[in-house]
Scaffold this active site. Structure first.
Site, PDB file in Angstrom:
ATOM      1  N   HIS A   1       0.803  -1.191   0.011  1.00  0.00           N
ATOM      2  CA  HIS A   1      -0.055  -0.052   0.086  1.00  0.00           C
ATOM      3  C   HIS A   1       0.606   1.278  -0.047  1.00  0.00           C
ATOM      4  O   HIS A   1       2.140   1.311   0.434  1.00  0.00           O
ATOM      5  CB  HIS A   1      -0.861  -0.021   1.165  1.00  0.00           C
ATOM      6  CG  HIS A   1      -0.332  -0.203   2.580  1.00  0.00           C
ATOM      7  ND1 HIS A   1      -0.056  -1.478   3.103  1.00  0.00           N
ATOM      8  CD2 HIS A   1       0.266   0.734   3.354  1.00  0.00           C
ATOM      9  CE1 HIS A   1       0.424  -1.199   4.246  1.00  0.00           C
ATOM     10  NE2 HIS A   1       0.730  -0.048   4.414  1.00  0.00           N
TER      11      HIS A   1
ATOM     12  N   CYS B   1       1.100   1.395  12.246  1.00  0.00           N
ATOM     13  CA  CYS B   1       2.009   1.240  11.491  1.00  0.00           C
ATOM     14  C   CYS B   1       2.318   2.548  10.789  1.00  0.00           C
ATOM     15  O   CYS B   1       1.817   3.699  10.803  1.00  0.00           O
ATOM     16  CB  CYS B   1       1.808   0.322  10.457  1.00  0.00           C
ATOM     17  SG  CYS B   1       0.485   0.835   9.141  1.00  0.00           S
TER      18      CYS B   1
END
Length: 630
Positions: free
Chosen positions: A67, A179
């Site tokens: 991503h 994250c």
């Protein structure tokens, strides 16, 4: 918005034939590009590889979720592929990856899609669902499985939220997951920890620090009552609130793949105790907390963020006076030499952020991120409009509660406006209303107060100079750089032009005493102050000698009932003695570094030491010893 609003049939391939990680990324980027939401697929691909450099997005169990958040993405999107034979994606478990989802997120825009991506990440933690996707016979079946699972996941989330809202139970464990991009791993780790704890019969609450902001944050009471805390994060999260608690800190991937191991370690009693060395940010409290305590926490959030600007800028300004030459141009003292001008400009720049930072982070403590911009603007307007420190305080609280009010008002808007609230509605209406409030409600009365005080001082000038010195000295410590302080300072600088140099001497000595009194108190009466406060002794000595009264602001803001009276009395005594001893000053600034232009320098030092000692003694008498001081 649903997952299938982001995942189109043209961006799905369930019979992909790739042999390497690079080929897998290339194919997924091409699938994503089929949606028409990439302005430059090569730039987007660079973002994918940049994310891979932080840590592999091959999370194990046959799944990979590459991503990226990029300016080249015009609309959020998903691409998916299945590699029946698997591919070496350098996954965390060193096993081949079979199921791939690629995520594209714009740099700007609403946050609704982030909750959708979070849901997808949580869904993939279901092994049975994952296997069904890998074995889907065609695209239609693949997409149907996702739609069915999403409906089930939504019901599960609703049930969990209802249970949490209805229950006042404490949690045995707390966790934080985060994250670097806050898109996938954050929520997968949260889901893994929640599911494993449920299987083990252990109550847990997990905070997610994703791109949409912090969600499900624990209250101070929940932190106090839990046994241990698991922090699975690849970026900085607020840790000071966990001071003194057993804390396990690991990578976010461990939260996904080692949930059971982490939970067992947390409940074993062997987790290390975390010790914080900085002030904690505000933590959401229960409604039973008192109003005074709540206001105090919001205030301290602003002060803790403001402190580095005060200290860093103050020391730089002190260096400017240290390395300058007063004889070159007394009116420009502090900026006569290139080196001094450099330090002065840097210090003044840092000081310029002080009030906006104070107001901004008070507002953020009250209203979270939407309050930050509104508070910043309020603090800047207070600075420009003459309200000073007190105006910034008012602006911070006003901004926070203003944004909370806007939130309640905009709750009545249709769901379609949800994405516009944080990026358009809150900042526009918040800043507009804040500007109107500062312009018409706060700054005018503060300016009137300043003018009134200046008129009063002018009328006192010929009566009693000792009394005038007492008043001016006390005013310099009354609000530490606020309107009262500024009124006294303006009066002192104006008096230089008329030859009344004794007035400026009393003004400057009054501004020097507060940091010095606090420095002496933190050194000789350590048990009245926290360890962090004790470490400011040298800094406050430098600021006091440099005539930087603002060095005392953090102490005054944290404990005004004890700090302010002590500093006012010490400064008043110093100002009165300065007048009585006939001290004069021709420079408008400089502190001890302009001792060469002070009339009766010995008397000035005596008055300064006397005021600082009296201020210290009053602090020692008024402040009670702290239980945990060391």
């Amino acid at each position: 918005m649903n997952i299938l609003d982001l995942l189109k049939s043209v961006s799905v391939d369930i019979h992909a034939e790739v042999n390497t990680k690079d080929q897998a990324i290339d194919h997924l980027v091409n699938l994503m590009n089929n949606q028409g939401n990439l302005k430059d697929k090569e730039v987007y691909k660079q973002g994918i590889y940049a994310r891979e450099e932080l840590s592999t997005t091959g999370i194990g169990e046959g799944i990979a979720i590459p991503h990226a958040q990029s300016e080249t993405v015009t609309a959020p999107g998903l691409a998916a592929m299945v590699v029946k034979n698997g591919v070496d994606y350098q996954s965390l478990d060193q096993q081949p990856a079979y199921l791939f989802f690629m995520i594209a997120v714009p740099k700007t825009g609403g946050n609704e899609h982030l909750s959708i991506l979070a849901m997808l990440s949580q869904m993939l933690m279901d092994t049975e669902f994952k296997d069904k996707l890998i074995n889907a016979k065609d695209k239609e079946a693949f997409l149907a499985l996702i739609s069915e699972k999403e409906a089930s996941q939504r019901k599960k989330e609703e049930t969990k939220n209802q249970e949490q809202n209805a229950s006042n139970q404490s949690y045995r464990l707390l966790a934080v997951t985060a994250c670097p991009t806050g898109i996938a791993h954050t929520y997968m780790a949260a889901e893994a920890l929640e599911e494993k704890a449920k299987q083990m019969g252990i109550s847990i609450k997990v905070e997610t620090d994703g791109s949409g902001g912090v969600k499900n944050a624990p209250t101070a009471q929940e932190i106090a009552e839990c046994e241990a805390i698991i922090v699975a994060a690849d970026k900085n999260v607020e840790m000071a609130r966990f001071d003194g608690k057993p804390v396990i800190q690991v990578k976010v991937s461990d939260g996904i793949n080692k949930a059971e191991e982490l939970i067992n370690k947390a409940i074993s009693g062997k987790a290390p105790i975390y010790h914080s060395d900085h002030s904690a940010q505000a933590v959401e409290e229960t409604s039973s907390e008192g109003i005074g305590r709540t206001i105090y926490k919001h205030l301290m959030n602003g002060v803790s963020h403001m402190l580095p600007f005060v200290i860093g800028g103050g020391i730089l300004i002190a260096l400017a006076f240290l390395f300058d030459d007063f004889s070159i141009n007394p009116a420009n003292f502090g900026s006569n030499t290139p080196l001094a001008a450099f330090f002065k400009k840097a210090g003044d720049t840092a000081f310029g952020f002080m009030l906006p930072i104070l107001a901004g982070y008070i507002a953020m403590s009250i209203a979270d991120r939407p309050g930050l911009a509104v508070g910043f603007v309020g603090g800047a307007l207070a600075n420009a409009g003459g309200s000073g420190f007190l105006g910034a305080l008012v602006a911070g609280f006003a901004a926070g509660y203003l944004v909370n009010g806007l939130r309640r008002l905009f709750d009545h808007l249709p769901d379609a406006f949800e994405g516009l609230k944080p990026v358009l509605l809150y900042p526009f209406f918040g800043i507009l209303l804040m500007a109107l409030g500062m312009t018409f409600l706060i700054n005018p009365p503060m300016s009137a107060i300043n003018n009134g005080i200046t008129g009063l001082l002018n009328s006192m000038g010929g009566s009693s100079k000792i009394l005038l010195g007492i008043v001016l000295g006390g005013m310099m410590a009354a609000d530490m750089g606020g309107p009262i302080n500024k009124a006294a300072y303006v009066f002192g600088t104006a008096s230089i032009a008329t030859g009344n140099y004794d007035i400026m001497a009393a003004v400057m000595i009054g501004g020097m005493v507060p940091p010095l009194a606090i420095a002496l108190a933190t050194f000789f009466f350590k048990n009245r102050f926290t360890k962090k406060e004790q470490q400011t002794t040298l800094t406050n000595i430098i600021m006091g000698f440099s005539f930087i009264t603002e060095g005392a602001i953090p102490f005054a803001a944290a404990d005004p009932l004890h700090i302010l009276p002590s500093c006012v009395v010490g400064s008043a005594v110093a100002g009165g003695l300065s007048m009585a001893l006939g001290c004069t000053l021709m420079a408008p600034h400089g502190g001890i570094f302009v001792i060469g232009v002070i009339g009766n320098p010995l008397g000035y030092l005596i008055a300064l030491v006397a005021g600082a000692i009296i201020g210290m003694i009053m602090l020692a008498l008024l402040k009670r010893p702290l239980k945990n001081a060391s």
